[in-house]
Design a protein around this motif. Structure first.
Motif, short mmCIF file in Angstrom:
data_model
loop_
_atom_site.label_atom_id
_atom_site.label_comp_id
_atom_site.label_asym_id
_atom_site.label_seq_id
_atom_site.Cartn_x
_atom_site.Cartn_y
_atom_site.Cartn_z
N LEU A 31 1.43 -1.05 10.81
CA LEU A 31 2.14 -0.15 9.90
C LEU A 31 2.94 0.89 10.68
CD1 LEU A 31 -0.50 0.52 7.10
CD2 LEU A 31 1.84 -0.27 6.74
N LYS A 76 -2.01 17.29 0.56
CA LYS A 76 -0.59 17.17 0.19
C LYS A 76 -0.28 15.88 -0.52
CE LYS A 76 1.03 20.82 2.49
NZ LYS A 76 1.98 20.37 3.52
N GLY A 77 -1.32 15.08 -0.81
CA GLY A 77 -1.10 13.85 -1.57
C GLY A 77 -0.96 12.60 -0.73
N MET A 78 -1.14 12.72 0.59
CA MET A 78 -1.09 11.53 1.45
C MET A 78 -2.53 11.11 1.75
SD MET A 78 0.27 9.22 3.43
CE MET A 78 -0.16 8.27 4.91
N TRP A 121 10.52 14.91 10.55
CA TRP A 121 9.12 14.64 10.27
C TRP A 121 8.40 15.94 9.96
CZ3 TRP A 121 7.45 9.65 9.92
CH2 TRP A 121 8.32 8.69 10.44
N ILE A 122 7.61 15.91 8.89
CA ILE A 122 6.81 17.09 8.53
C ILE A 122 5.67 17.25 9.53
CG2 ILE A 122 5.43 18.16 6.70
CD1 ILE A 122 6.91 16.24 4.73
N HIS A 123 5.10 16.13 9.94
CA HIS A 123 3.89 16.18 10.78
C HIS A 123 4.11 15.54 12.14
CE1 HIS A 123 1.65 17.63 7.34
NE2 HIS A 123 2.12 16.64 6.62
N TRP A 134 -5.78 6.38 5.49
CA TRP A 134 -5.87 4.92 5.44
C TRP A 134 -6.69 4.35 6.58
CZ3 TRP A 134 -4.43 3.25 0.93
CH2 TRP A 134 -3.49 3.99 0.20
N THR A 139 0.80 -1.22 0.00
CA THR A 139 0.00 0.00 0.00
C THR A 139 0.83 1.27 0.00
OG1 THR A 139 -1.62 -1.24 1.25
CG2 THR A 139 -1.92 1.13 1.21
N CYS A 140 2.00 1.24 0.59
CA CYS A 140 2.72 2.48 0.84
C CYS A 140 3.97 2.61 -0.03
CB CYS A 140 3.14 2.56 2.30
SG CYS A 140 1.91 1.90 3.45
N CYS A 183 4.52 5.05 -3.05
CA CYS A 183 4.79 6.48 -2.85
C CYS A 183 5.99 6.74 -1.95
CB CYS A 183 3.57 7.17 -2.23
SG CYS A 183 2.25 7.44 -3.42
N HIS A 184 6.23 5.83 -1.00
CA HIS A 184 7.31 6.10 -0.05
C HIS A 184 8.56 5.28 -0.35
CE1 HIS A 184 5.15 8.78 2.68
NE2 HIS A 184 4.08 8.03 2.47
N PRO A 188 7.52 11.54 1.52
CA PRO A 188 8.81 11.74 2.19
C PRO A 188 9.46 10.45 2.68
CG PRO A 188 6.99 12.49 3.58
CD PRO A 188 6.40 12.11 2.26
C1 HEC Z 1 -0.31 8.37 -3.15
C2 HEC Z 1 0.96 8.44 -2.51
C3 HEC Z 1 1.08 7.97 -1.08
C4 HEC Z 1 0.75 6.74 -0.55
C5 HEC Z 1 0.17 5.54 -1.28
C6 HEC Z 1 1.12 6.80 0.83
N1 HEC Z 1 1.63 8.01 1.15
FE1 HEC Z 1 2.30 8.61 2.95
N2 HEC Z 1 2.65 10.46 2.24
C7 HEC Z 1 2.52 10.85 0.92
C8 HEC Z 1 2.92 12.23 0.78
C9 HEC Z 1 2.93 13.03 -0.49
C10 HEC Z 1 3.24 12.68 2.08
C11 HEC Z 1 3.72 14.07 2.48
C12 HEC Z 1 2.55 14.91 2.96
C13 HEC Z 1 2.96 16.33 3.27
O1 HEC Z 1 3.93 16.82 2.67
O2 HEC Z 1 2.28 16.93 4.12
C14 HEC Z 1 3.08 11.54 2.96
C15 HEC Z 1 3.32 11.57 4.32
C16 HEC Z 1 3.32 10.47 5.15
C17 HEC Z 1 3.67 10.49 6.55
C18 HEC Z 1 4.08 11.70 7.34
C19 HEC Z 1 5.54 11.94 7.11
C20 HEC Z 1 6.10 13.11 7.87
O3 HEC Z 1 7.21 13.49 7.53
O4 HEC Z 1 5.42 13.61 8.78
C21 HEC Z 1 3.59 9.20 7.00
C22 HEC Z 1 3.90 8.69 8.40
C23 HEC Z 1 3.16 8.38 5.89
N3 HEC Z 1 2.99 9.18 4.79
C24 HEC Z 1 2.97 7.02 5.95
C25 HEC Z 1 2.36 6.29 4.93
C26 HEC Z 1 1.96 4.91 5.06
C27 HEC Z 1 2.22 4.03 6.28
C28 HEC Z 1 1.37 4.57 3.89
C29 HEC Z 1 0.72 3.24 3.52
C30 HEC Z 1 -0.41 2.85 4.33
C31 HEC Z 1 1.43 5.72 3.01
N4 HEC Z 1 2.02 6.75 3.69
C32 HEC Z 1 0.95 5.73 1.72
C33 HEC Z 1 2.11 10.05 -0.12
C34 HEC Z 1 1.63 8.77 0.01
#
Ligand code: HEC
Length: 195
Positions: A164, A147-149, A127-129, A152, A105-106, A109-110, A120
């Motif tokens: 996770l 922001k594209g996240m 950490w951004i958040h 879930w 799932t992740c 993008c990550h 990121p």
């Molecule tokens: C479609 C793309 C995408 C998917 C799929 C995705 N993410 Fe993200 N995620 C992002 C983006 C883009 C950001 C940055 C958001 C921002 O800049 O505020 C982010 C941010 C995050 C952050 C915060 C990071 C921070 O620096 O604070 C976490 C934790 C995270 N994702 C975990 C996950 C997990 C676990 C999954 C799978 C369940 C997942 N992400 C799936 C795109 C995605």
């Protein structure tokens, strides 16, 4: 044939044209479909209020949304205790669940090692958040849609959601190759008990 002999309209070279009525069954279908279509027009296509197809569709949609909301209300998103999330970061069974779900799932993008791609880098100490397990849980569960996240919390099963977060916490400092530059604020990682 004999009963139609008197209804001959034309005769040419022995070829006769008769003036026979349409068979009753065909006329019944004809009148039946005319009456049905008039009734259909009046009751469905032209009735804009109660009972129209559009009203029925809206009603069904509303009922489905209400049912989903009722389900959410009955099953609120519960943040697991930080101690549980941290303990999971050294529990192989939990990490297996987390790693499997992460790659499904992740990783798109990550990155496969959480090294960062579109999203990121999740392995560094910035950490951004926010980087506490509670904040990571919030990021994963509620997302940062603008922001594209994606969120879930309603997509992933509760035990997978917790796994996770534990998995992401376990990747802290893993230094994967091709890591994306760190973003956000420095966060001192909470200690994982017993490690
Ligand atoms: C479609 C793309 C995408 C998917 C799929 C995705 N993410 Fe993200 N995620 C992002 C983006 C883009 C950001 C940055 C958001 C921002 O800049 O505020 C982010 C941010 C995050 C952050 C915060 C990071 C921070 O620096 O604070 C976490 C934790 C995270 N994702 C975990 C996950 C997990 C676990 C999954 C799978 C369940 C997942 N992400 C799936 C795109 C995605």
């Amino acid at each position: 044939m004999a009963q139609y002999e008197d209804k001959v309209l034309h005769e040419l070279d022995g070829i006769k044209e008769y003036d026979n009525p349409m068979p009753g069954w065909l006329m019944a279908i004809w009148w039946g479909s005319l009456i049905f279509s008039a009734a259909y027009l009046i009751f469905y296509a032209l009735s804009f209020g109660e009972g129209s197809m559009e009203a029925e569709f809206r009603g069904d949609t509303q009922a489905a949304l209400t049912a989903v909301q009722a389900h959410y209300d009955a099953n609120p998103l519960v943040t697991p205790a930080p101690a549980t999330l941290l303990a999971g970061a050294r529990d192989p069974a939990v990490l297996d669940i987390g790693a499997a779900r992460f790659s499904r799932t992740c990783a798109s993008c990550h990155g496969a090692q959480a090294q960062g791609l579109i999203g990121p880098n999740l392995t560094d100490d910035r950490w951004i958040h926010g980087g506490s397990v509670e904040q990571i849980f919030q990021s994963v569960a509620k997302g940062w849609p603008a922001k594209g996240m994606p969120p879930w919390g309603r997509v992933v099963k509760p035990e997978e959601l917790a796994a996770l977060v534990s998995y992401v916490r376990s990747l802290q400092g893993s230094n994967p190759p091709n890591a994306k530059p760190a973003e956000g604020d420095l966060t001192v990682a909470e200690p994982i008990p017993g490690s």
